[in-house]
Design a protein around this motif. Sequence first.
Motif, PDB file in Angstrom:
ATOM      1  N   ASP A  81     -32.977  -9.163  -6.611  1.00 54.65           N
ATOM      2  CA  ASP A  81     -34.267  -8.659  -6.144  1.00 54.65           C
ATOM      3  C   ASP A  81     -34.247  -8.382  -4.649  1.00 54.65           C
ATOM      4  O   ASP A  81     -34.860  -7.407  -4.182  1.00 54.65           O
ATOM      5  CB  ASP A  81     -35.390  -9.647  -6.468  1.00 54.65           C
ATOM      6  CG  ASP A  81     -35.770  -9.645  -7.947  1.00 54.65           C
ATOM      7  OD1 ASP A  81     -35.327  -8.726  -8.669  1.00 54.65           O
ATOM      8  OD2 ASP A  81     -36.487 -10.562  -8.374  1.00 54.65           O
ATOM      9  N   ARG A  84     -32.539  -5.102  -4.149  1.00 57.44           N
ATOM     10  CA  ARG A  84     -33.395  -3.993  -4.568  1.00 57.44           C
ATOM     11  C   ARG A  84     -34.456  -3.706  -3.514  1.00 57.44           C
ATOM     12  O   ARG A  84     -34.800  -2.538  -3.261  1.00 57.44           O
ATOM     13  CB  ARG A  84     -34.053  -4.314  -5.914  1.00 57.44           C
ATOM     14  CG  ARG A  84     -33.092  -4.340  -7.092  1.00 57.44           C
ATOM     15  CD  ARG A  84     -33.852  -4.412  -8.412  1.00 57.44           C
ATOM     16  NE  ARG A  84     -32.957  -4.508  -9.544  1.00 57.44           N
ATOM     17  CZ  ARG A  84     -32.615  -5.650 -10.133  1.00 57.44           C
ATOM     18  NH1 ARG A  84     -33.103  -6.807  -9.687  1.00 57.44           N
ATOM     19  NH2 ARG A  84     -31.791  -5.666 -11.168  1.00 57.44           N
ATOM     20  N   GLU A  88     -35.056  -0.207  -1.632  1.00 59.41           N
ATOM     21  CA  GLU A  88     -36.356   0.460  -1.636  1.00 59.41           C
ATOM     22  C   GLU A  88     -36.771   0.842  -0.216  1.00 59.41           C
ATOM     23  O   GLU A  88     -37.359   1.914  -0.005  1.00 59.41           O
ATOM     24  CB  GLU A  88     -37.423  -0.447  -2.265  1.00 59.41           C
ATOM     25  CG  GLU A  88     -38.771   0.224  -2.471  1.00 59.41           C
ATOM     26  CD  GLU A  88     -38.668   1.525  -3.246  1.00 59.41           C
ATOM     27  OE1 GLU A  88     -39.363   2.498  -2.865  1.00 59.41           O
ATOM     28  OE2 GLU A  88     -37.903   1.580  -4.225  1.00 59.41           O
ATOM     29  N   PRO A 199     -26.665  -3.391  -9.337  1.00 56.38           N
ATOM     30  CA  PRO A 199     -27.719  -2.933  -8.427  1.00 56.38           C
ATOM     31  C   PRO A 199     -27.504  -3.273  -6.955  1.00 56.38           C
ATOM     32  O   PRO A 199     -28.473  -3.426  -6.206  1.00 56.38           O
ATOM     33  CB  PRO A 199     -28.960  -3.638  -8.982  1.00 56.38           C
ATOM     34  CG  PRO A 199     -28.433  -4.902  -9.579  1.00 56.38           C
ATOM     35  CD  PRO A 199     -27.096  -4.530 -10.165  1.00 56.38           C
ATOM     36  N   THR A 200     -26.272  -3.382  -6.541  1.00 57.05           N
ATOM     37  CA  THR A 200     -25.964  -3.582  -5.127  1.00 57.05           C
ATOM     38  C   THR A 200     -24.474  -3.322  -4.956  1.00 57.05           C
ATOM     39  O   THR A 200     -23.762  -3.044  -5.914  1.00 57.05           O
ATOM     40  CB  THR A 200     -26.331  -4.995  -4.647  1.00 57.05           C
ATOM     41  OG1 THR A 200     -26.150  -5.082  -3.224  1.00 57.05           O
ATOM     42  CG2 THR A 200     -25.485  -6.065  -5.340  1.00 57.05           C
TER      43      THR A 200
END
Length: 290
Positions: A81, A84, A88, A199-200
């Motif tokens: 998170d 993310r 963003e 996601p990274t």
Amino acid sequence: MRPPVFRFAPSPNGYLHLGHAFSALLNADLARAGGGRLLLRIEDIDRSRCRPEYEQAIYEDLAWLGIDWEKPVRRQSEHFDAYRDALEKLRSLGLIYPTFESRGEIARMIAQQSNAQDWPCDPDGAPLYPGNRNAMSDAEREARVQAGEPYALRLDMASAIARVGAPSWSETGGGPTGETGSIAVQAWGDVTLARKDVPTSYHLSVVIDDALQGVTQVVRGQDLFWSTSVHRLLQALLDLPVPAYRHHRLILDDEGRKLSKSSRATALRALRAEGRTPADIRKMVGLASG
């Protein structure tokens, strides 16, 4: 003045070898000498290669070497998170965009270029991304993402540099050929910061983790020297604190190559099984007795 904060951050995708031992011992020695703290971070974003047994072996090997670290240990896989959120922010600044080509398609794109034989590579040896952000509209890119296509999120390098300028850093070690704290970040091209399935990336997660953990001293191998330009750029874009950097010498094999898990360098656990002691390991990597 707050005590310095060091960290050792291995990936649990194999057993630790002498190169890891040198880096871990050096960080522990520097933390102790400076009255600082030593953190252990498990960099396990690649869930396809990381294994619980390798993570457990990291703890066992470091304890055998006489290294102590603060608890709890940070596992990157538990903090997606945070990464993310950083993506963003970069998205809101208009600095990242999705691409959809496979490695094979990228290779074919390069082969079609007039200068294909001399196509530039990044400092890690990978060909620079040959695509153009403007070749596809943002709306079309978003539609393909929403349709579930595999993608990579890339940093628009030119726009990023235009926003914060070219980065430099405080270096107390040095690069493999004598560099002392700057390298053109453009050499990386539009570097990948995340993928659909992961996601990274190392570049993104390491700067977020160092900031959230309050790391003030990054001591790592010279093979990561060039990556620091990307890390400094991301720190500037995300308004993150900047640690001091020290890139130490690498432990090489008999043929002068860097030790690596992929080359099946002799693991610390194997050396221990042969009867080697922690004092032997320190001598083997060129460190004074602890």
